[in-house]
Design a protein around this motif. Sequence first.
Motif, PDB file in Angstrom:
ATOM      1  N   HIS A  98      -5.072  -9.831   6.779  1.00  0.00           N
ATOM      2  CA  HIS A  98      -4.134  -8.665   6.319  1.00  0.00           C
ATOM      3  C   HIS A  98      -2.881  -8.939   5.543  1.00  0.00           C
ATOM      4  O   HIS A  98      -2.884 -10.376   5.213  1.00  0.00           O
ATOM      5  CB  HIS A  98      -3.942  -7.882   7.811  1.00  0.00           C
ATOM      6  CG  HIS A  98      -3.015  -9.032   8.689  1.00  0.00           C
ATOM      7  ND1 HIS A  98      -2.983  -9.290   9.491  1.00  0.00           N
ATOM      8  CD2 HIS A  98      -1.449  -8.610   8.286  1.00  0.00           C
ATOM      9  CE1 HIS A  98      -2.292 -10.333   9.516  1.00  0.00           C
ATOM     10  NE2 HIS A  98      -1.049  -9.536   9.045  1.00  0.00           N
ATOM     11  N   LEU A  99      -2.536  -7.999   4.687  1.00  0.00           N
ATOM     12  CA  LEU A  99      -1.275  -7.770   3.456  1.00  0.00           C
ATOM     13  C   LEU A  99       0.066  -7.892   3.654  1.00  0.00           C
ATOM     14  O   LEU A  99      -0.571  -6.871   4.684  1.00  0.00           O
ATOM     15  CB  LEU A  99      -1.741  -8.044   2.614  1.00  0.00           C
ATOM     16  CG  LEU A  99      -3.558  -8.225   1.975  1.00  0.00           C
ATOM     17  CD1 LEU A  99      -4.212  -7.299   0.708  1.00  0.00           C
ATOM     18  CD2 LEU A  99      -3.440  -9.689   1.911  1.00  0.00           C
ATOM     19  N   THR A 100       0.452  -8.117   4.107  1.00  0.00           N
ATOM     20  CA  THR A 100       1.827  -8.015   4.496  1.00  0.00           C
ATOM     21  C   THR A 100       2.653  -7.790   3.051  1.00  0.00           C
ATOM     22  O   THR A 100       3.357  -8.809   2.572  1.00  0.00           O
ATOM     23  CB  THR A 100       2.372  -8.794   5.727  1.00  0.00           C
ATOM     24  OG1 THR A 100       1.637  -8.657   6.788  1.00  0.00           O
ATOM     25  CG2 THR A 100       4.218  -7.877   6.291  1.00  0.00           C
ATOM     26  N   LEU A 101       3.651  -6.705   2.886  1.00  0.00           N
ATOM     27  CA  LEU A 101       5.163  -7.094   2.281  1.00  0.00           C
ATOM     28  C   LEU A 101       6.029  -6.982   2.958  1.00  0.00           C
ATOM     29  O   LEU A 101       6.988  -6.413   3.706  1.00  0.00           O
ATOM     30  CB  LEU A 101       4.482  -5.422   1.448  1.00  0.00           C
ATOM     31  CG  LEU A 101       3.295  -4.970   0.221  1.00  0.00           C
ATOM     32  CD1 LEU A 101       3.825  -3.489  -0.004  1.00  0.00           C
ATOM     33  CD2 LEU A 101       3.617  -6.164  -0.979  1.00  0.00           C
ATOM     34  N   VAL A 102       6.984  -8.150   2.285  1.00  0.00           N
ATOM     35  CA  VAL A 102       7.618  -8.138   2.881  1.00  0.00           C
ATOM     36  C   VAL A 102       9.344  -8.520   2.206  1.00  0.00           C
ATOM     37  O   VAL A 102       9.191  -8.832   0.493  1.00  0.00           O
ATOM     38  CB  VAL A 102       8.394  -9.813   3.592  1.00  0.00           C
ATOM     39  CG1 VAL A 102       9.005 -10.638   4.302  1.00  0.00           C
ATOM     40  CG2 VAL A 102       6.345  -9.843   4.508  1.00  0.00           C
ATOM     41  N   ARG A 108      12.330  -6.075   5.979  1.00  0.00           N
ATOM     42  CA  ARG A 108      10.976  -5.110   7.149  1.00  0.00           C
ATOM     43  C   ARG A 108       9.704  -5.986   6.018  1.00  0.00           C
ATOM     44  O   ARG A 108       9.448  -5.700   5.192  1.00  0.00           O
ATOM     45  CB  ARG A 108      11.405  -3.626   5.371  1.00  0.00           C
ATOM     46  CG  ARG A 108      11.991  -2.725   6.641  1.00  0.00           C
ATOM     47  CD  ARG A 108      12.203  -1.076   5.469  1.00  0.00           C
ATOM     48  NE  ARG A 108      13.139  -0.306   5.903  1.00  0.00           N
ATOM     49  CZ  ARG A 108      14.759  -0.562   4.923  1.00  0.00           C
ATOM     50  NH1 ARG A 108      14.127  -0.970   3.879  1.00  0.00           N
ATOM     51  NH2 ARG A 108      15.651   0.219   5.245  1.00  0.00           N
ATOM     52  N   GLU A 109       8.825  -5.228   7.205  1.00  0.00           N
ATOM     53  CA  GLU A 109       8.067  -5.567   6.690  1.00  0.00           C
ATOM     54  C   GLU A 109       6.661  -4.564   6.703  1.00  0.00           C
ATOM     55  O   GLU A 109       6.837  -3.721   7.828  1.00  0.00           O
ATOM     56  CB  GLU A 109       7.276  -6.291   7.630  1.00  0.00           C
ATOM     57  CG  GLU A 109       7.995  -8.031   7.685  1.00  0.00           C
ATOM     58  CD  GLU A 109       7.286  -9.068   9.081  1.00  0.00           C
ATOM     59  OE1 GLU A 109       6.409  -8.065   9.143  1.00  0.00           O
ATOM     60  OE2 GLU A 109       7.989 -10.148   8.601  1.00  0.00           O
ATOM     61  N   ARG A 110       5.252  -4.235   5.510  1.00  0.00           N
ATOM     62  CA  ARG A 110       5.271  -3.051   6.100  1.00  0.00           C
ATOM     63  C   ARG A 110       3.270  -3.715   5.395  1.00  0.00           C
ATOM     64  O   ARG A 110       3.286  -4.852   5.087  1.00  0.00           O
ATOM     65  CB  ARG A 110       5.277  -2.127   4.776  1.00  0.00           C
ATOM     66  CG  ARG A 110       4.125  -1.459   5.009  1.00  0.00           C
ATOM     67  CD  ARG A 110       4.512  -0.024   3.693  1.00  0.00           C
ATOM     68  NE  ARG A 110       3.982  -0.502   2.571  1.00  0.00           N
ATOM     69  CZ  ARG A 110       4.108   0.004   1.087  1.00  0.00           C
ATOM     70  NH1 ARG A 110       3.866   2.183   1.377  1.00  0.00           N
ATOM     71  NH2 ARG A 110       3.536  -0.597   0.405  1.00  0.00           N
ATOM     72  N   GLU A 111       2.425  -3.766   6.520  1.00  0.00           N
ATOM     73  CA  GLU A 111       1.016  -4.101   6.262  1.00  0.00           C
ATOM     74  C   GLU A 111       0.337  -3.208   5.749  1.00  0.00           C
ATOM     75  O   GLU A 111      -0.120  -1.850   5.009  1.00  0.00           O
ATOM     76  CB  GLU A 111       0.081  -4.391   7.736  1.00  0.00           C
ATOM     77  CG  GLU A 111       0.611  -5.203   8.200  1.00  0.00           C
ATOM     78  CD  GLU A 111       0.106  -6.030  10.118  1.00  0.00           C
ATOM     79  OE1 GLU A 111      -1.592  -5.198   9.298  1.00  0.00           O
ATOM     80  OE2 GLU A 111       0.550  -6.412  10.236  1.00  0.00           O
ATOM     81  N   ILE A 112      -0.570  -3.981   4.841  1.00  0.00           N
ATOM     82  CA  ILE A 112      -0.995  -2.556   3.761  1.00  0.00           C
ATOM     83  C   ILE A 112      -2.757  -3.654   3.492  1.00  0.00           C
ATOM     84  O   ILE A 112      -2.700  -4.268   3.776  1.00  0.00           O
ATOM     85  CB  ILE A 112      -1.155  -2.873   2.642  1.00  0.00           C
ATOM     86  CG1 ILE A 112      -1.393  -4.138   0.952  1.00  0.00           C
ATOM     87  CG2 ILE A 112       0.774  -2.712   2.245  1.00  0.00           C
ATOM     88  CD1 ILE A 112      -0.893  -4.772   0.177  1.00  0.00           C
ATOM     89  N   LYS A 113      -3.856  -2.174   2.712  1.00  0.00           N
ATOM     90  CA  LYS A 113      -5.024  -2.985   2.912  1.00  0.00           C
ATOM     91  C   LYS A 113      -5.305  -3.325   1.113  1.00  0.00           C
ATOM     92  O   LYS A 113      -4.793  -2.097   0.925  1.00  0.00           O
ATOM     93  CB  LYS A 113      -5.965  -1.960   3.458  1.00  0.00           C
ATOM     94  CG  LYS A 113      -5.246  -1.759   5.059  1.00  0.00           C
ATOM     95  CD  LYS A 113      -6.739  -0.647   5.636  1.00  0.00           C
ATOM     96  CE  LYS A 113      -6.440  -0.473   6.970  1.00  0.00           C
ATOM     97  NZ  LYS A 113      -6.538  -2.080   7.780  1.00  0.00           N
TER      98      LYS A 113
END
Length: 153
Positions: A98-102, A108-113
């Motif tokens: 998975h990819l995570t924007l930090v 804040r973290e947000r997982e993306i596809k």
Amino acid sequence: MNDEKRKSDAEGSLLHYLAQHQLRRTPERMKILDKVVEQRGSFTPADILQSLADSGFRLSHGTIYNNLKLFEAAGIVRRRRVEEGAETYECSTRADEHLTLVCSRCGREREIKDAELTRLLKLRRYPSFAMNGFDLYIHGLCSRCRGGGRVRK
């Protein structure tokens, strides 16, 4: 993966690891495992301690840390160091890639596809190394910290 499947997979991995290493299945380990599997995204040992305390189950910091190390060895959690030597964990029974924007400012973290990037990373081969999954953390500024789209200096 649904919650029951994730819990079942994690418990199976733990029981297999415990049997291989002649370690005991204790109520404390199983309760910690339940709280680990309930977590969404990254968590700290303090998060697990607080979650246990909220449900009326009290354990020491050392018990949490030791069991998280055991869970890491069993392949149930992954550990990563963040700024200033702090550590966070995440349950590895979730999607392995998975990819995570930090956000570098607020954390804040947000997982993306990103199917294309995931496909490219899976194709990579490294000499003397067998990849069994990846986590990609992309650091930058979220829209809130950028102030509606503009980067503050």
